[in-house]
Scaffold this motif. Structure first.
Motif, PDB file in Angstrom:
ATOM      1  N   THR A  50      26.721  40.603  35.336  1.00 49.08           N
ATOM      2  CA  THR A  50      25.757  41.483  36.001  1.00 49.08           C
ATOM      3  C   THR A  50      25.278  42.638  35.145  1.00 49.08           C
ATOM      4  N   GLY A  51      26.072  43.049  34.144  1.00 51.89           N
ATOM      5  CA  GLY A  51      25.706  44.211  33.352  1.00 51.89           C
ATOM      6  C   GLY A  51      26.034  45.529  34.011  1.00 51.89           C
ATOM      7  N   LEU A  52      26.716  45.500  35.153  1.00 52.78           N
ATOM      8  CA  LEU A  52      27.091  46.734  35.841  1.00 52.78           C
ATOM      9  C   LEU A  52      28.267  47.405  35.146  1.00 52.78           C
ATOM     10  N   PRO A  53      28.351  48.742  35.212  1.00 51.39           N
ATOM     11  CA  PRO A  53      29.533  49.430  34.696  1.00 51.39           C
ATOM     12  C   PRO A  53      30.782  49.009  35.467  1.00 51.39           C
ATOM     13  N   LYS A  54      31.892  48.909  34.759  1.00 48.85           N
ATOM     14  CA  LYS A  54      33.118  48.433  35.386  1.00 48.85           C
ATOM     15  C   LYS A  54      33.549  49.285  36.586  1.00 48.85           C
ATOM     16  N   PRO A  55      33.531  50.623  36.510  1.00 46.55           N
ATOM     17  CA  PRO A  55      33.940  51.418  37.693  1.00 46.55           C
ATOM     18  C   PRO A  55      33.051  51.155  38.903  1.00 46.55           C
ATOM     19  N   THR A  56      31.739  51.027  38.668  1.00 41.52           N
ATOM     20  CA  THR A  56      30.809  50.743  39.765  1.00 41.52           C
ATOM     21  C   THR A  56      31.112  49.386  40.392  1.00 41.52           C
ATOM     22  N   LEU A  57      31.300  48.392  39.555  1.00 41.14           N
ATOM     23  CA  LEU A  57      31.552  47.038  40.038  1.00 41.14           C
ATOM     24  C   LEU A  57      32.894  46.966  40.766  1.00 41.14           C
ATOM     25  N   HIS A  58      33.893  47.664  40.246  1.00 43.60           N
ATOM     26  CA  HIS A  58      35.207  47.666  40.900  1.00 43.60           C
ATOM     27  C   HIS A  58      35.098  48.255  42.302  1.00 43.60           C
ATOM     28  N   ARG A  59      34.336  49.323  42.449  1.00 45.29           N
ATOM     29  CA  ARG A  59      34.153  49.937  43.761  1.00 45.29           C
ATOM     30  C   ARG A  59      33.425  48.993  44.719  1.00 45.29           C
ATOM     31  N   MET A  60      32.417  48.293  44.213  1.00 40.49           N
ATOM     32  CA  MET A  60      31.679  47.347  45.052  1.00 40.49           C
ATOM     33  C   MET A  60      32.573  46.190  45.505  1.00 40.49           C
ATOM     34  N   LEU A  61      33.392  45.684  44.604  1.00 42.35           N
ATOM     35  CA  LEU A  61      34.299  44.594  44.959  1.00 42.35           C
ATOM     36  C   LEU A  61      35.306  45.030  46.007  1.00 42.35           C
ATOM     37  N   GLN A  62      35.788  46.262  45.899  1.00 42.58           N
ATOM     38  CA  GLN A  62      36.718  46.777  46.901  1.00 42.58           C
ATOM     39  C   GLN A  62      36.064  46.834  48.272  1.00 42.58           C
ATOM     40  N   GLN A  63      34.807  47.269  48.316  1.00 45.91           N
ATOM     41  CA  GLN A  63      34.092  47.332  49.590  1.00 45.91           C
ATOM     42  C   GLN A  63      33.931  45.949  50.210  1.00 45.91           C
ATOM     43  N   LEU A  64      33.529  44.983  49.387  1.00 44.67           N
ATOM     44  CA  LEU A  64      33.308  43.628  49.890  1.00 44.67           C
ATOM     45  C   LEU A  64      34.614  42.960  50.308  1.00 44.67           C
ATOM     46  N   GLU A  65      35.677  43.232  49.580  1.00 47.86           N
ATOM     47  CA  GLU A  65      36.977  42.664  49.947  1.00 47.86           C
ATOM     48  C   GLU A  65      37.470  43.266  51.251  1.00 47.86           C
ATOM     49  N   ALA A  66      37.314  44.571  51.417  1.00 49.13           N
ATOM     50  CA  ALA A  66      37.753  45.240  52.649  1.00 49.13           C
ATOM     51  C   ALA A  66      36.992  44.728  53.868  1.00 49.13           C
ATOM     52  N   ALA A  67      35.740  44.308  53.648  1.00 47.58           N
ATOM     53  CA  ALA A  67      34.917  43.791  54.754  1.00 47.58           C
ATOM     54  C   ALA A  67      35.179  42.319  55.035  1.00 47.58           C
ATOM     55  N   GLY A  68      36.038  41.662  54.240  1.00 50.52           N
ATOM     56  CA  GLY A  68      36.326  40.247  54.449  1.00 50.52           C
ATOM     57  C   GLY A  68      35.266  39.326  53.904  1.00 50.52           C
ATOM     58  N   LEU A  69      34.313  39.872  53.125  1.00 48.62           N
ATOM     59  CA  LEU A  69      33.256  39.051  52.556  1.00 48.62           C
ATOM     60  C   LEU A  69      33.681  38.392  51.254  1.00 48.62           C
ATOM     61  N   LEU A  70      34.615  39.015  50.552  1.00 50.54           N
ATOM     62  CA  LEU A  70      35.235  38.433  49.370  1.00 50.54           C
ATOM     63  C   LEU A  70      36.743  38.434  49.556  1.00 50.54           C
ATOM     64  N   ARG A  71      37.411  37.619  48.782  1.00 49.79           N
ATOM     65  CA  ARG A  71      38.873  37.623  48.802  1.00 49.79           C
ATOM     66  C   ARG A  71      39.382  37.477  47.377  1.00 49.79           C
TER      67      ARG A  71
END
Length: 276
Positions: A50-71
């Motif tokens: 994606t080219g996103l910065p790692k801290p930004t992407l890590h935060r996004m993944l945490q949000q999606l995982e918490a919502a049950g959209l990713l695992r």
């Protein structure tokens, strides 16, 4: 790849329409990347994709995982589609196919061949019935939209397996118990692989009393212009009316219906592009 994401969060992504650069849309775009390929991504892999910065992407993944959209996988490093996102996709398909053009294709097919027909999709190691039209014949098997059958002993399931790579099949079947539902169920991986290779060559699959005693099913893939398809069309009947030989005679009608369904999807894509 999300080309529009090669910037920090506070910047307007290049190439996106005005108003599309919101936290919600960036999360949605990340889900599209993860869902587009049959692979499990690591944080570093998604940074490269994606080219996103790692801290930004890590935060996004945490949000999606918490919502049950990713695992996260058992190793804690790889991310895959979550149950909530998978159910969302299934519900969209179910509600989209109960009415309208696809249902009419199914109804016309039943009128032509005189047997029950259904539209199916793959969900994990199961096949989901998205829509179904019953025959008027007095003897029939009732399976409602939303019903699920195992991938290894259904005609649609074999068709879906046949379009996968060998590695995809191994990964899927490794976590899917090959339960024997009837004496004819294929429970040996080597035997199932031989059957899948035949399906891949012939372009259709049979369930010859492998899931339910007395029931025969024939299925073929609905073609997609965008790579692998997740739609099958199938016909089912009691074996006293339909044997394997007679089922093969239904294949041209099934293939015509599959092409009609593909044209509906192609028309939807054309309309969306015109409105964009």
């Amino acid at each position: 790849m999300i080309h529009a994401m090669k910037v920090v969060e506070s910047s307007k992504p290049e190439g996106m329409e005005t108003g599309a650069d919101t936290p919600t849309m960036r999360l949605f775009a990340l889900l599209e990347v993860i869902a587009a390929k049959d692979q499990r991504y690591t944080l570093q892999g998604l940074v490269e994709e994606t080219g996103l910065p790692k801290p930004t992407l890590h935060r996004m993944l945490q949000q999606l995982e918490a919502a049950g959209l990713l695992r996260r996988e058992g190793d804690g490093r790889h991310y895959g589609v979550g149950t909530r996102l998978r159910r969302l996709a299934e519900n969209l398909l179910l509600n989209d196919s109960h009415h309208g053009a696809r249902h009419m294709v199914l109804r016309r097919l039943v009128e032509e061949i005189g047997e029950s027909c259904n539209l199916t999709a793959l969900s994990g190691s199961e096949v989901v019935y998205l829509d179904r039209v019953e025959t008027a014949a007095p003897l029939r098997f009732y399976l409602q939209p939303g019903s699920r059958v195992p991938v290894h002993c259904s005609a649609s399931g074999k068709v879906f397996l046949a379009q996968m790579s060998p590695a995809q099949r191994r990964r899927l079947l490794a976590n899917a118990p090959l339960e024997a539902y009837t004496p004819r169920t294929l429970t040996d991986l080597d035997a199932l692989e031989r059957e899948v290779q035949r399906v891949r060559k012939d372009g259709f699959a049979l369930d010859d009393e492998e899931f339910l005693p007395g029931l025969l099913c024939i299925a073929t893939l609905v073609p997609s212009a965008h790579g692998p398809s997740n739609l099958c069309i199938a016909a089912q009947a009691p074996i006293m009316r339909l044997d394997a030989g007679k089922a093969r005679l239904l294949l041209p009608a099934l293939q015509r219906a599959a092409l009609a369904l593909a044209r509906i999807d192609a028309g939807d894509d054309t309309q969306r592009r015109a409105q964009a």
